[in-house]
Design a protein around this motif. Sequence first.
Motif, PDB file in Angstrom:
ATOM      1  N   ALA A   1     -70.303  52.514  30.195  1.00 62.03           N
ATOM      2  CA  ALA A   1     -70.692  51.408  29.314  1.00 62.03           C
ATOM      3  C   ALA A   1     -70.633  51.835  27.858  1.00 62.03           C
ATOM      4  N   ARG A   2     -71.074  53.043  27.592  1.00 59.88           N
ATOM      5  CA  ARG A   2     -71.056  53.533  26.204  1.00 59.88           C
ATOM      6  C   ARG A   2     -69.626  53.578  25.655  1.00 59.88           C
ATOM      7  N   SER A   3     -68.681  53.968  26.490  1.00 64.21           N
ATOM      8  CA  SER A   3     -67.298  54.049  26.025  1.00 64.21           C
ATOM      9  C   SER A   3     -66.676  52.669  25.830  1.00 64.21           C
ATOM     10  N   ALA A   4     -67.255  51.644  26.461  1.00 65.31           N
ATOM     11  CA  ALA A   4     -66.728  50.284  26.312  1.00 65.31           C
ATOM     12  C   ALA A   4     -67.311  49.564  25.106  1.00 65.31           C
ATOM     13  N   VAL A   5     -68.445  50.038  24.616  1.00 59.53           N
ATOM     14  CA  VAL A   5     -69.172  49.354  23.545  1.00 59.53           C
ATOM     15  C   VAL A   5     -68.316  49.003  22.332  1.00 59.53           C
ATOM     16  N   PRO A   6     -67.429  49.891  21.845  1.00 57.84           N
ATOM     17  CA  PRO A   6     -66.641  49.529  20.657  1.00 57.84           C
ATOM     18  C   PRO A   6     -65.784  48.280  20.824  1.00 57.84           C
TER      19      PRO A   6
ATOM     20  N   SER B   1     -74.493  51.395  41.674  1.00 54.22           N
ATOM     21  CA  SER B   1     -75.702  51.752  42.420  1.00 54.22           C
ATOM     22  C   SER B   1     -76.505  52.757  41.607  1.00 54.22           C
ATOM     23  N   ALA B   2     -77.175  52.265  40.584  1.00 56.31           N
ATOM     24  CA  ALA B   2     -77.915  53.118  39.660  1.00 56.31           C
ATOM     25  C   ALA B   2     -79.384  52.721  39.644  1.00 56.31           C
ATOM     26  N   SER B   3     -80.216  53.624  39.136  1.00 51.23           N
ATOM     27  CA  SER B   3     -81.663  53.402  39.102  1.00 51.23           C
ATOM     28  C   SER B   3     -82.025  52.317  38.088  1.00 51.23           C
ATOM     29  N   PRO B   4     -83.218  51.736  38.202  1.00 48.53           N
ATOM     30  CA  PRO B   4     -83.651  50.756  37.206  1.00 48.53           C
ATOM     31  C   PRO B   4     -83.595  51.306  35.783  1.00 48.53           C
ATOM     32  N   LYS B   5     -83.983  52.562  35.596  1.00 50.87           N
ATOM     33  CA  LYS B   5     -83.971  53.152  34.262  1.00 50.87           C
ATOM     34  C   LYS B   5     -82.556  53.215  33.710  1.00 50.87           C
ATOM     35  N   ALA B   6     -81.579  53.552  34.552  1.00 53.14           N
ATOM     36  CA  ALA B   6     -80.186  53.606  34.107  1.00 53.14           C
ATOM     37  C   ALA B   6     -79.684  52.215  33.741  1.00 53.14           C
TER      38      ALA B   6
ATOM     39  N   ILE C   1     -81.492  49.720  32.605  1.00 52.81           N
ATOM     40  CA  ILE C   1     -82.122  49.338  31.342  1.00 52.81           C
ATOM     41  C   ILE C   1     -81.447  50.047  30.171  1.00 52.81           C
ATOM     42  N   GLU C   2     -81.103  51.317  30.359  1.00 55.53           N
ATOM     43  CA  GLU C   2     -80.407  52.065  29.308  1.00 55.53           C
ATOM     44  C   GLU C   2     -79.046  51.451  29.011  1.00 55.53           C
ATOM     45  N   THR C   3     -78.342  51.046  30.065  1.00 53.24           N
ATOM     46  CA  THR C   3     -77.041  50.407  29.883  1.00 53.24           C
ATOM     47  C   THR C   3     -77.192  49.065  29.183  1.00 53.24           C
ATOM     48  N   ALA C   4     -78.213  48.320  29.560  1.00 49.47           N
ATOM     49  CA  ALA C   4     -78.460  47.017  28.932  1.00 49.47           C
ATOM     50  C   ALA C   4     -78.679  47.164  27.434  1.00 49.47           C
ATOM     51  N   GLU C   5     -79.395  48.186  27.028  1.00 48.06           N
ATOM     52  CA  GLU C   5     -79.646  48.407  25.603  1.00 48.06           C
ATOM     53  C   GLU C   5     -78.336  48.661  24.860  1.00 48.06           C
ATOM     54  N   LEU C   6     -77.425  49.394  25.472  1.00 45.10           N
ATOM     55  CA  LEU C   6     -76.127  49.657  24.848  1.00 45.10           C
ATOM     56  C   LEU C   6     -75.322  48.369  24.703  1.00 45.10           C
ATOM     57  N   VAL C   7     -75.234  47.616  25.782  1.00 48.38           N
ATOM     58  CA  VAL C   7     -74.412  46.402  25.797  1.00 48.38           C
ATOM     59  C   VAL C   7     -74.994  45.329  24.890  1.00 48.38           C
ATOM     60  N   ASN C   8     -76.269  45.064  25.035  1.00 51.07           N
ATOM     61  CA  ASN C   8     -76.901  44.026  24.222  1.00 51.07           C
ATOM     62  C   ASN C   8     -76.918  44.398  22.751  1.00 51.07           C
ATOM     63  N   GLY C   9     -77.035  45.684  22.473  1.00 48.72           N
ATOM     64  CA  GLY C   9     -77.004  46.142  21.088  1.00 48.72           C
ATOM     65  C   GLY C   9     -75.665  45.910  20.419  1.00 48.72           C
TER      66      GLY C   9
ATOM     67  N   PHE D   1     -75.803  41.567  29.012  1.00 55.13           N
ATOM     68  CA  PHE D   1     -75.866  42.438  30.178  1.00 55.13           C
ATOM     69  C   PHE D   1     -76.586  41.756  31.340  1.00 55.13           C
ATOM     70  N   VAL D   2     -76.005  41.909  32.534  1.00 54.77           N
ATOM     71  CA  VAL D   2     -76.638  41.452  33.768  1.00 54.77           C
ATOM     72  C   VAL D   2     -76.505  42.575  34.788  1.00 54.77           C
ATOM     73  N   GLU D   3     -77.618  42.964  35.386  1.00 55.03           N
ATOM     74  CA  GLU D   3     -77.525  43.983  36.427  1.00 55.03           C
ATOM     75  C   GLU D   3     -77.143  43.333  37.743  1.00 55.03           C
ATOM     76  N   GLY D   4     -76.339  44.060  38.508  1.00 62.90           N
ATOM     77  CA  GLY D   4     -75.950  43.591  39.827  1.00 62.90           C
ATOM     78  C   GLY D   4     -76.304  44.633  40.868  1.00 62.90           C
ATOM     79  N   ALA D   5     -76.814  44.195  41.989  1.00 66.18           N
ATOM     80  CA  ALA D   5     -77.135  45.092  43.095  1.00 66.18           C
ATOM     81  C   ALA D   5     -76.363  44.626  44.317  1.00 66.18           C
ATOM     82  N   VAL D   6     -75.398  45.431  44.745  1.00 64.41           N
ATOM     83  CA  VAL D   6     -74.579  45.110  45.909  1.00 64.41           C
ATOM     84  C   VAL D   6     -75.361  45.522  47.148  1.00 64.41           C
ATOM     85  N   MET D   7     -75.658  44.561  48.029  1.00 66.28           N
ATOM     86  CA  MET D   7     -76.640  44.805  49.074  1.00 66.28           C
ATOM     87  C   MET D   7     -76.073  45.254  50.417  1.00 66.28           C
TER      88      MET D   7
END
Length: 306
Positions: free
Chosen positions: A84-89, A102-107, A109-117, A122-128
């Motif tokens: 996600a960080r590399s896509a931000v530009p 398949s990442a933790s809630p903390k990961a 949230i960290e990604t959301a901060e990058l994207v929304n910033g 950002f929308v998290e998806g959980a493949v079940m």
Amino acid sequence: MDKDIRTIGLIGYGEVGRILAEDLRARKIAVFAHDIKQAGPAAAELAEHGARFGVELMPDHAALAARSDLIISAVTASQSVSAARSAVPGIGDSTWFLDFNSASPKAKIETAELVNGAGGRFVEGAVMTSVPPPRIQVPLLLGGPDAAALEPRLNALGFAAKVASDQLGVASATKMCRSVMIKGLEAMVIESFTAARAYGVEDQVIASLVETFPGMEWEKLGSYFFQRVIQHGRRRAEEMRESARTVREMGLAPLSAAGTAERQAQMADLADRGLFGQRGTPGFAKSADWRTEADRIIAILKDQAQ
């Protein structure tokens, strides 16, 4: 401002990315993709798949993001934040970003901060469950403040998405806690069945399991679990490390999740050494009989003990 989805960029062009690409292209959606393996031995395979399905491979994540109304990140768990960080530009105003990883809630949230910033949404998806066989129709939980706005857009594209919560982390926590059980069961079956095979008591063990849990087909489960872990052990190990991280972050020592990660990684190591036949063969492994795969593990252990 809501943004219509006319172009989709796939960060990650592995098994999941290619399945999504095929199904989206079948719906005449313009698809771009980038995978770090484009610079390695798999480059020709990725290029061939892209050419066959009309997917344009991009030189990097930022270039992909600049062409996309919706970005779907489908990489290994350990790479989810850095991808996600590399896509931000390249992320533009109101660009959708669906984190499929398949990442933790903390990961998440960290990604959301990058994207929304960067102005994205950002929308998290959980493949079940496993993506094949349902493919794009795999059950998908969405989370975050923008989840409700993205849900109908995804379902119009063929997804089977459902909002879990408007709070980030709920969908991924659901996925990670489920994985402790599902991936843990895979690891336990492999450990139990292999040890039982070594002692010559596998028939007795399975008969006892059938008696205790009569609704479960343990022979079929054994073969299925061995095959799936042999093919996807590396990805599963990373997912289980994220599950362990999820458990640890709420204060509980992740004894089961951490052990499962190690077992999945061990199977991946054996597969990488070619001890289960060539990957991609029908049935995932060289044999669809779990006993054959267990015998290979036992033989390896005997060789190491000498």
